[in-house]
Write a protein that holds these residues in place. Structure first.
Motif, mmCIF file in Angstrom:
data_model
loop_
_atom_site.group_PDB
_atom_site.id
_atom_site.type_symbol
_atom_site.label_atom_id
_atom_site.label_comp_id
_atom_site.label_asym_id
_atom_site.label_seq_id
_atom_site.Cartn_x
_atom_site.Cartn_y
_atom_site.Cartn_z
ATOM 1 N N GLU A 1 -83.742 9.435 -27.993
ATOM 2 C CA GLU A 1 -83.822 11.054 -27.845
ATOM 3 C C GLU A 1 -83.279 11.644 -26.622
ATOM 4 N N VAL A 2 -82.702 12.686 -26.578
ATOM 5 C CA VAL A 2 -82.335 13.486 -25.346
ATOM 6 C C VAL A 2 -82.913 14.746 -25.303
ATOM 7 N N GLU A 3 -83.183 15.187 -23.906
ATOM 8 C CA GLU A 3 -83.987 16.298 -23.943
ATOM 9 C C GLU A 3 -82.715 17.299 -23.131
ATOM 10 N N ILE A 4 -82.480 18.427 -23.821
ATOM 11 C CA ILE A 4 -81.261 19.102 -23.617
ATOM 12 C C ILE A 4 -81.984 20.630 -23.145
ATOM 13 N N LEU B 1 -83.396 16.217 -29.194
ATOM 14 C CA LEU B 1 -82.839 15.778 -30.009
ATOM 15 C C LEU B 1 -82.480 14.279 -30.115
ATOM 16 N N PRO B 2 -82.296 13.615 -31.499
ATOM 17 C CA PRO B 2 -81.403 12.365 -31.348
ATOM 18 C C PRO B 2 -80.442 12.305 -30.711
ATOM 19 N N LYS B 3 -79.954 11.022 -29.936
ATOM 20 C CA LYS B 3 -78.863 11.080 -29.406
ATOM 21 C C LYS B 3 -77.929 11.100 -30.344
ATOM 22 N N SER B 4 -77.858 10.762 -31.593
ATOM 23 C CA SER B 4 -76.659 10.773 -32.741
ATOM 24 C C SER B 4 -76.262 12.159 -33.006
ATOM 25 N N ILE C 1 -75.414 8.504 -22.297
ATOM 26 C CA ILE C 1 -75.760 9.853 -22.091
ATOM 27 C C ILE C 1 -76.577 9.745 -20.891
ATOM 28 N N ALA C 2 -76.189 10.665 -19.876
ATOM 29 C CA ALA C 2 -77.030 10.655 -18.693
ATOM 30 C C ALA C 2 -77.336 11.902 -18.318
ATOM 31 N N THR C 3 -78.584 11.898 -17.318
ATOM 32 C CA THR C 3 -78.986 13.141 -17.109
ATOM 33 C C THR C 3 -77.839 13.923 -16.473
ATOM 34 N N ASP C 4 -77.736 15.388 -16.507
ATOM 35 C CA ASP C 4 -77.131 16.316 -16.057
ATOM 36 C C ASP C 4 -75.789 16.089 -16.688
ATOM 37 N N ALA C 5 -75.277 15.454 -17.775
ATOM 38 C CA ALA C 5 -74.325 15.301 -18.380
ATOM 39 C C ALA C 5 -74.157 16.776 -19.337
#
Length: 165
Positions: A140-143, A156-159, A113-117
């Motif tokens: 974690e991912v910031e969305i 959120l967690p990547k999962s 999972i990369a930035t801008d995805a």
């Protein structure tokens, strides 16, 4: 009668084929997807079968048979998802089998999972919302979520997210 389910088992490095044989010897249904690859040595080129997924073997077992799988030499543990052994859908295993039958020299790559995805949230209060990744840190991912007329940022967690193609 208890239903058999597919699970992914994590093995010691380079033990996939050996674990597969040991599981079959115990009469446990197992699947180790193999890929035919050309390998070159100094004196020859040979077609060899390598595991498609490094350090993974799939098993179809009941809840009671899981201990027998775990006690097999070379098995590290089941692959866990959200604190439980990850259940693989029957159709996903069949799809892998069909794909390998139809194609030669297949390569499996993990998806990062990369930035801008563009992602879809899979669980929680924002389930089924789509957003854009603005940051990735550890697990974690910031969305950024724009669909509701506001710019909301959720960490959120990547999962809990999946990539949208």
């Amino acid at each position: 009668m208890e239903k058999k389910r597919w699970y992914a088992v994590y093995t010691k490095p380079r033990w996939e084929k050996k674990v597969y044989q040991l599981l079959q010897h115990k009469a446990i249904e197992a699947y180790c997807p193999l890929n035919k690859v050309r390998r070159k040595w100094s004196d020859r080129i040979k077609l060899v079968e390598e595991p498609l997924f490094k350090s993974y073997v799939f098993v179809q077992v009941t809840e009671a048979e899981r201990t027998m799988v775990r006690m097999t030499n070379g098995v590290v543990n089941f692959v866990y998802w959200l604190g439980k052994p990850a259940v693989i859908k029957d159709r996903e295993v069949e799809m892998i089998k069909r794909f390998l039958n139809e194609h030669v020299t297949v390569e499996a790559k993990s998806v990062a999972i990369a930035t801008d995805a563009k992602v879809k949230i899979e669980a929680g209060a924002l389930m089924n919302q789509e957003g854009i990744v603005i940051g990735v840190k550890n697990k974690e991912v910031e969305i950024l979520i724009q669909s509701i007329g506001y710019r909301l940022v959720a960490i959120l967690p990547k999962s809990k997210v999946s990539l949208i193609r």
